[in-house]
Design a protein around this motif. Structure first.
Motif, short mmCIF file in Angstrom:
data_model
loop_
_atom_site.label_atom_id
_atom_site.label_comp_id
_atom_site.label_asym_id
_atom_site.label_seq_id
_atom_site.Cartn_x
_atom_site.Cartn_y
_atom_site.Cartn_z
N ASP A 61 -5.78 -4.81 2.18
CA ASP A 61 -5.07 -3.91 1.96
C ASP A 61 -4.98 -3.09 1.06
O ASP A 61 -5.02 -4.05 0.14
N SER A 62 -4.33 -1.90 0.93
CA SER A 62 -4.18 -1.22 -0.10
C SER A 62 -2.81 -1.55 -0.78
O SER A 62 -2.94 -1.84 -2.15
N ARG A 65 -9.55 -1.82 11.80
CA ARG A 65 -8.27 -1.71 11.75
C ARG A 65 -7.48 -0.42 11.19
O ARG A 65 -6.34 -0.50 10.75
N ASN A 66 -8.09 -0.08 10.46
CA ASN A 66 -7.82 1.06 9.39
C ASN A 66 -6.74 2.45 9.96
O ASN A 66 -6.43 2.76 11.40
N GLY A 67 -5.97 3.25 8.65
CA GLY A 67 -4.76 4.30 9.46
C GLY A 67 -4.24 4.29 8.60
O GLY A 67 -4.03 3.75 7.79
N LYS A 68 -3.03 5.16 9.07
CA LYS A 68 -1.48 5.50 8.21
C LYS A 68 -1.02 4.32 8.36
O LYS A 68 -1.19 3.50 9.62
N VAL A 69 -0.31 3.48 6.87
CA VAL A 69 0.86 2.62 7.17
C VAL A 69 1.87 2.66 7.27
O VAL A 69 2.54 4.03 7.26
N ASP A 70 2.58 2.62 7.97
CA ASP A 70 4.15 2.94 9.30
C ASP A 70 5.08 3.06 7.60
O ASP A 70 5.23 1.56 7.08
N GLU A 129 -10.37 7.90 -3.49
CA GLU A 129 -9.02 7.55 -3.52
C GLU A 129 -8.90 6.32 -4.56
O GLU A 129 -7.77 6.74 -5.67
N ILE A 130 -9.10 5.52 -3.82
CA ILE A 130 -9.92 4.54 -5.22
C ILE A 130 -9.58 5.04 -6.78
O ILE A 130 -9.16 4.44 -7.93
N LEU A 131 -11.53 5.92 -7.17
CA LEU A 131 -11.56 6.35 -8.33
C LEU A 131 -10.20 7.25 -8.72
O LEU A 131 -9.77 6.95 -9.77
N ARG A 132 -9.49 8.32 -7.66
CA ARG A 132 -8.28 8.35 -8.47
C ARG A 132 -7.28 7.76 -8.87
O ARG A 132 -6.45 8.83 -9.91
N GLU A 173 -3.66 5.35 2.83
CA GLU A 173 -4.24 4.64 4.56
C GLU A 173 -4.84 2.98 4.01
O GLU A 173 -3.87 2.80 2.53
N ARG A 174 -4.36 2.75 4.96
CA ARG A 174 -4.81 0.57 4.97
C ARG A 174 -5.94 0.71 4.21
O ARG A 174 -5.34 -0.48 3.24
#
Length: 538
Positions: A60-61, A218-223, A87-90, A80-81
């Motif tokens: 998890d991010s 179950r990836n996706g935006k995190v609440d 994005e990780i490289l950024r 995202e989750r």
């Protein structure tokens, strides 16, 4: 070309998560003159090289990040989750900029050799840019999965189309539109790439040697509420993941699956399946990875899931793993992996039922006596894990002994952090440390902190050398093997065992302690508190 012979206090090899944190610690905490060599053109390591479609982290991010910059934990917003590679490289570029790390990193420069001089207690390092540099301390931050494995299949040089290894994709990506594509391999990387490539390719053929047990990401935006709550309690989260078994907020169910009713365990399995991520692997019943009977119950649930998802029963059976226990190989997280095999344009070629790959031809791949035509071949064939990136450095220790020779029958380390016969060398997340069995940033931070404290102590005491004692190394190796022999892990032909590389000695490469990375951390702290027991100081 650099200086004729540059002199540093410390040299770090690699500028991914490990090398960046090590540089920050040595330079800004200890005030050491430090040089980092990096083969890539910028920071990132794994996240620079692995830019295949669908590449993303599988921790998890909110815990797949540096925890030493507390303000950044608050400031940075993950999308995202499980963020994707760009994005990780950024994020890593941002950290490099924020802490002005690049001025001490020499990019596009590969270390080709290094040797220890017993008269001066210094390491001398050579690079492919013709540079020679010396340093008291040599720290490898080369990653555990960076020496790519391209299988020796007859005829690859004859292939008229294009071919790529997933860890060395072109920068702008590859356009698969309207193309006939082969993916060779079904490990964690392939499981991420296959659904993405299938969306573009005219025809995708997957060559499977060994089926894998996949669980949903179950990836996706995190609440946003969850994000806010986590940021509010980051100190507690950091403490928990550092003390946890796997650097994650997953904990085994403290009972045997054999003590449960079918209804109870089905509810638990469903909960973990719906939660996604590594819950089913490392948050399952406590005896899953030690008891064959318990393992079979957990595996049966996954087999039923595969049969329910894959419409063609014959394809489903070929996608169901056979011949090894669930969880003894690297757990792939998937997003629509099994569903992809329901598509009209996706074909599975299974080595056991359809025949193994025999050769690569001008037009494609011959397997099981049949030729399949391709425009593009993608090798998702993994890495010479853990030891490969280190032996590739051509390091020579005392008496000129090459590391390759010292490890001819498998890795020998003390704590996965030092090697007898190789003074003043530290290996971040080296073999026989928790490394790949944890959320990597947690393992990395523990090693960087321990190495920094060690160097700081030695310098304050006026010492110029530290070396693992052979007897301490032997005892650690025995401990690593004893622990793992009580589990089902050694029964599988996995890259954890080095089994994916022809001729590689069979040995369990990481360390699975009874309390995982938390227990390992405490053990390393004890070694330091005892004045570095198991080491000779000079």
């Amino acid at each position: 070309m650099g200086d004729a012979k540059a002199q540093f206090d410390a040299i770090v090899i690699g500028a991914g998560f490990s090398g960046m944190h090590m540089l920050k610690s040595l330079r800004d905490r200890l005030g050491l003159n430090t040089r980092v060599y990096e083969a890539g053109e910028t920071v990132g390591g794994t996240w620079y090289w692995n830019r295949y479609p669908g590449a993303r982290c599988d921790s998890d991010s909110y815990i797949y990040c540096f925890t030493w910059d507390r303000q950044l934990l608050q400031d940075w917003e993950w999308s995202e989750r499980y963020p994707e590679q760009p994005e990780i490289l950024r994020y890593l570029e941002h950290v490099a900029q924020r802490h002005d790390l690049k001025r001490d990193i020499r990019f596009n420069t590969r270390v080709t050799a290094g040797h220890f001089d017993e008269a001066t207690d210094l390491w001398t390092v050579q690079t492919d840019a013709g540079e020679t540099a010396t340093a008291r301390w040599l720290i490898t931050a080369v990653g555990t999965l960076s020496a790519r494995n391209i299988p020796e299949i007859k005829g690859l040089e004859r292939f008229q189309g294009k071919w790529y290894h997933t860890s060395n994709f072109p920068k702008g990506g590859v356009d698969f539109t309207g193309k006939r594509v082969a993916v060779v391999g079904t490990g964690a990387t392939a499981v991420q790439a296959i659904p993405m490539i299938a969306q573009q390719a005219k025809q995708l053929t997957v060559f499977q040697r060994t089926a894998n047990y996949c669980v949903p990401a179950r990836n996706g935006k995190v609440d946003p509420e969850v994000v806010r709550a986590r940021k509010a309690e980051y100190d507690a989260i950091v403490r928990r993941i550092r003390e946890s078994p796997f650097g994650q907020e997953h904990y085994a169910i403290p009972k045997s699956v054999l003590e449960t009713t079918p209804e109870e365990r089905e509810r638990e399995f469903d909960r973990m399946w719906d939660q996604g991520g590594f819950a089913f692997w490392i948050g399952n019943y406590q005896d899953m990875l030690t008891n064959p009977e318990a393992n079979e119950i957990c595996a049966d649930y996954l087999r039923r899931r595969i049969r329910r998802t894959v419409k063609d029963p014959a394809v489903a059976e070929r996608l169901i793993p056979k011949g090894y226990y669930y969880g003894t190989k690297r757990q792939p997280l998937d997003t629509n992996y099994y569903e992809t095999f329901n598509k009209e344009n996706v074909l599975l070629v299974d080595a056991k039922t359809d025949g193994a790959i025999e050769e690569i031809t001008e037009r494609g791949i011959r397997a099981g006596g049949r030729e399949y035509g391709f425009d593009i071949i993608v090798f998702a064939t993994g890495f010479d894990a853990m030891t490969g990136p280190l032996t590739a450095l051509n390091l020579r220790g005392r008496g000129g002994q090459p590391l390759q020779e010292a490890w001819a029958d498998g890795p020998h380390t003390y704590l996965g952090i030092a090697v007898a016969g190789f003074p003043n060398l530290f290996t971040i997340t080296g073999p026989q440390s928790p490394s790949v069995l944890t959320n990597m940033p947690v393992a990395i931070e523990q090693h960087v902190e321990w190495i920094s404290d060690c160097i700081d102590t030695l310098r304050r005491e006026g010492r110029t050398r530290i070396e693992a004692l052979p007897e301490a190394q032997a005892a650690w190796g025995q401990h690593v093997n004893e622990v793992i022999s009580q589990t089902l892990f050694p029964t599988a032909n996995s890259w954890y065992m080095g089994a994916n590389i022809p001729g590689k000695p069979r040995a369990f490469l990481p360390y699975l302690g009874s309390e995982g990375v938390g227990g390992y951390r405490r053990h390393c702290d004890t070694v330091a508190a005892e004045g570095y027991s198991g080491f000779a100081l000079g």
